[in-house]
Each structure stands twice: as C-alpha cells, then as structure tokens.
Design an enzyme around this catalytic site. Structure first.
Site, mmCIF file in Angstrom:
data_model
loop_
_atom_site.group_PDB
_atom_site.id
_atom_site.type_symbol
_atom_site.label_atom_id
_atom_site.label_comp_id
_atom_site.label_asym_id
_atom_site.label_seq_id
_atom_site.Cartn_x
_atom_site.Cartn_y
_atom_site.Cartn_z
ATOM 1 N N LYS A 45 0.810 -1.221 0.000
ATOM 2 C CA LYS A 45 0.000 0.000 0.000
ATOM 3 C C LYS A 45 0.841 1.268 0.000
ATOM 4 O O LYS A 45 2.023 1.257 0.288
ATOM 5 C CB LYS A 45 -0.995 -0.039 1.172
ATOM 6 C CG LYS A 45 -2.176 -0.959 0.819
ATOM 7 C CD LYS A 45 -3.303 -0.910 1.791
ATOM 8 C CE LYS A 45 -4.458 -1.781 1.225
ATOM 9 N NZ LYS A 45 -5.465 -2.087 2.218
ATOM 10 N N ARG A 104 -3.310 -10.075 4.850
ATOM 11 C CA ARG A 104 -3.742 -10.236 3.446
ATOM 12 C C ARG A 104 -2.644 -9.673 2.554
ATOM 13 O O ARG A 104 -2.346 -8.479 2.636
ATOM 14 C CB ARG A 104 -5.053 -9.475 3.257
ATOM 15 C CG ARG A 104 -5.621 -9.479 1.851
ATOM 16 C CD ARG A 104 -6.861 -8.590 1.798
ATOM 17 N NE ARG A 104 -7.438 -8.569 0.463
ATOM 18 C CZ ARG A 104 -6.996 -7.802 -0.533
ATOM 19 N NH1 ARG A 104 -5.978 -6.989 -0.353
ATOM 20 N NH2 ARG A 104 -7.577 -7.849 -1.713
HETATM 21 N N1 PMM Z 1 -7.592 -3.646 0.692
HETATM 22 C C1 PMM Z 1 -7.762 -3.850 -0.632
HETATM 23 C C2 PMM Z 1 -8.672 -4.810 -1.084
HETATM 24 N N2 PMM Z 1 -9.367 -5.577 -0.205
HETATM 25 N N3 PMM Z 1 -9.841 -6.190 2.011
HETATM 26 C C3 PMM Z 1 -9.673 -6.002 3.319
HETATM 27 N N4 PMM Z 1 -10.345 -6.761 4.213
HETATM 28 N N5 PMM Z 1 -8.828 -5.051 3.815
HETATM 29 C C4 PMM Z 1 -8.122 -4.230 2.995
HETATM 30 O O1 PMM Z 1 -7.405 -3.350 3.496
HETATM 31 C C5 PMM Z 1 -8.275 -4.404 1.587
HETATM 32 C C6 PMM Z 1 -9.164 -5.408 1.126
HETATM 33 C C7 PMM Z 1 -7.000 -3.021 -1.611
HETATM 34 O O2 PMM Z 1 -5.817 -3.648 -2.017
HETATM 35 P P1 PMM Z 1 -5.674 -4.454 -3.418
HETATM 36 O O3 PMM Z 1 -6.491 -3.720 -4.449
HETATM 37 O O4 PMM Z 1 -4.243 -4.444 -3.765
HETATM 38 O O5 PMM Z 1 -6.140 -5.843 -3.217
#
Ligand code: PMM
Length: 288
Positions: free
Chosen positions: A228, A267
């Site tokens: 991020k 994650r």
């Molecule tokens: N961030 C992203 C997508 N899904 N889900 C949860 N639970 N928490 C998060 O902080 C989160 C998420 C954005 O990141 P990406 O687009 O790289 O997957």
C-alpha cells in the site's frame, strides 16, 4: 501491548479452519486496474493458477476480488464483477482451496458462496449494498467488517481524524453492532482497520502502532497492508516512492509486526516472505 490483548490470543472465527499462528490470506485480483497487480491475473485460467501458486507458497486462504478499490477507481459493473469472480472461486474451491470473496455486492457474495467461498470480505463493512448483511446472515458465513468511509472515487477527502485510533475503533464498533443486529453471528465476525481507505500514511502507521487496541473490540483482526501507499511513502525517505511491486519486503516486515501483535490474518499479494514472517512470529511467541 500484550496487556491489552485479551486471553484467547488472536481469536477464532466460527466456520473457518483454525491455525496455530497468524493466517496468510493470498490475494487474487481478477481486475485490469488494481493498484498493485491489476491486469496480471485478468482471465480465469491465469487467476486460478495464481491462486494455486499462492497456496503452494504457503497461503492458508485465497481472497478473490473482481473490483479494484485503489484510490480514485470507478465502480465495476455488477455483471462484469460476477463474470470475473465466480468461475475463479468455483475452480479454486474444486481444487480444495479455502476461498474468500472480496466484494461490496450482495449478489456477488451470494453467488461466490454458492460456488464454495467460505468468507465474505466486504471493504465497506456492509455499507455499500443494503442487501449485503441480510445475504451474509442468511448464508451463515463469516464476514469481514472493514473500516470504510466511502467509495474509492473520493475516499482520500475523507481522511480527516482528530484521533484516528479512537475514531476507527468507534466507527468499527458501530458497524459491528449494525451487522450483528442484521443477523450475522458475532462469532463469525472479523474486523479490519482498512489501511489506506480514507487514511494517509500517518493514520495507517498509527493504526499499526495501536493494533492491540483493535483486539479490545473482541474479534479477530485482519491486517491488509500489502504494497500500500503508506509503505511506498515510508520507503521513499523523501524521494520518489518505489512502485507497488517493490514493496514486498516492507509488506513482509508489516506481516511480522502484525502477527507479533496478535493479528488473526494478514492479506498479501506475495505470499512466500509473509509465510516465513508469520512462522517466525509464531516461533518467537512460543519462546515467551
Ligand atoms: N484492501 C484492498 C482490497 N481488499 N480487504 C480487506 N479486508 N482489507 C483491505 O485493506 C483491503 C481489502 C486493496 O488492495 P488491493 O487492491 O491491492 O487488493
């Protein structure tokens, strides 16, 4: 720190396997435009292979999403989101993978669960779609309640806090109460501070520094820091931030910290280093 951690460690989630350490959730974004990996796994075969590779590298579960939530991203059409997500979920489940679905839409959650997903990860915590909470309640699956203040298109303008930790905790408590009132069992909830969602670098770092306080909400905590913006800002040290794909070592460092602080799961886009990090955190915990 550990004095704030309730007995029971990182907590358990009814309906999901139990791991003796922080779990690793690998990310498969079936999108053309996610900020860190957009376009790389944008067809079903590539996305399924990616999910299986993540499991081979040590992912305990795989989070499949079909809508980018990067700052400024427009919403994806519902039919397109279904087309991206459901076949990938079905294929991964048929290979024995524990799958979560990353969606703000009840219809996508419902069809993904029908295809075998065992967890609904809604970055809006049920706010984006009024049908989400009743759908998840009826399906009887676990639900991630993330701290969220609005859609990605303009979320940066909502990054206004006097005390980010206290406000995120209070807003999460309100959402937890709402989803429980809506019929989702409390022991199926997971909470997430929503790093980068209506938050700037200082907010993200403060939430990580006070992660143990999130556990006072009484539910397992998911931390999603992978690649991020705030990592880019920290690594930039005043210069240009490294691109998202060069933030994996920093991501693994956060995984170690998060696991040490009692996170239920992290994650991440690249699993291998984080799988090592959570095992190391477990070993250190075992030596206490
Ligand atoms: N961030 C992203 C997508 N899904 N889900 C949860 N639970 N928490 C998060 O902080 C989160 C998420 C954005 O990141 P990406 O687009 O790289 O997957």
């Amino acid at each position: 720190m550990s004095t704030l951690r309730p007995r029971g460690g990182r907590g358990t989630v009814e309906g999901l396997p139990e791991w003796d350490r922080c779990a690793v959730m690998g990310v498969v974004n079936v999108t053309p435009d996610s900020f860190s990996d957009g376009g790389r796994w944008f067809d079903t075969t590539a996305a399924v292979k990616r999910g299986l590779d993540l499991v081979a590298e040590g992912a305990d579960l795989v989070d499949v999403g079909g809508e980018s939530t990067r700052p400024g991203a427009p919403r994806v059409d519902e039919r397109e989101e279904l087309r991206r997500v459901v076949p990938v979920v079905r294929n991964l489940v048929s290979e024995g993978v524990t799958v979560s679905v990353d969606t703000m839409r009840a219809s996508v959650a419902e069809q993904a669960v029908a295809a075998g997903a065992v967890l609904v990860n809604d970055v809006s915590g049920g706010l984006a779609d009024p049908a989400m909470v009743p759908t998840v309640a009826a399906a009887g699956v676990p639900f991630v309640v993330m701290h969220w203040r609005g859609f990605s298109e303009d979320m940066n303008s909502r990054a206004l806090y006097t005390d980010v930790v206290a406000e995120v905790l209070a807003e999460l408590r309100v959402r937890m109460d709402a989803v429980i009132a809506g019929g989702i069992a409390p022991d199926r909830l997971i909470i997430d501070p929503g790093l980068g969602f209506a938050k700037d670098t200082a907010h993200d770092l403060a939430l990580l520094a006070h992660q143990a306080e999130l556990r006072t909400l009484g539910r397992p905590v998911l931390i999603a820091a992978s690649r991020k913006r705030f990592l880019g800002r920290v690594l930039a040290a005043g210069g240009p931030p490294p691109p998202a794909r060069e933030r994996d070592a920093a991501t693994a460092a956060v995984s170690a910290i998060a696991a040490h602080e009692g996170a239920w799961a992290v994650r991440v886009h690249e699993v291998r280093a984080t799988a090592d990090a959570v095992r190391l955190a477990r070993a250190v915990e075992g030596a206490r």
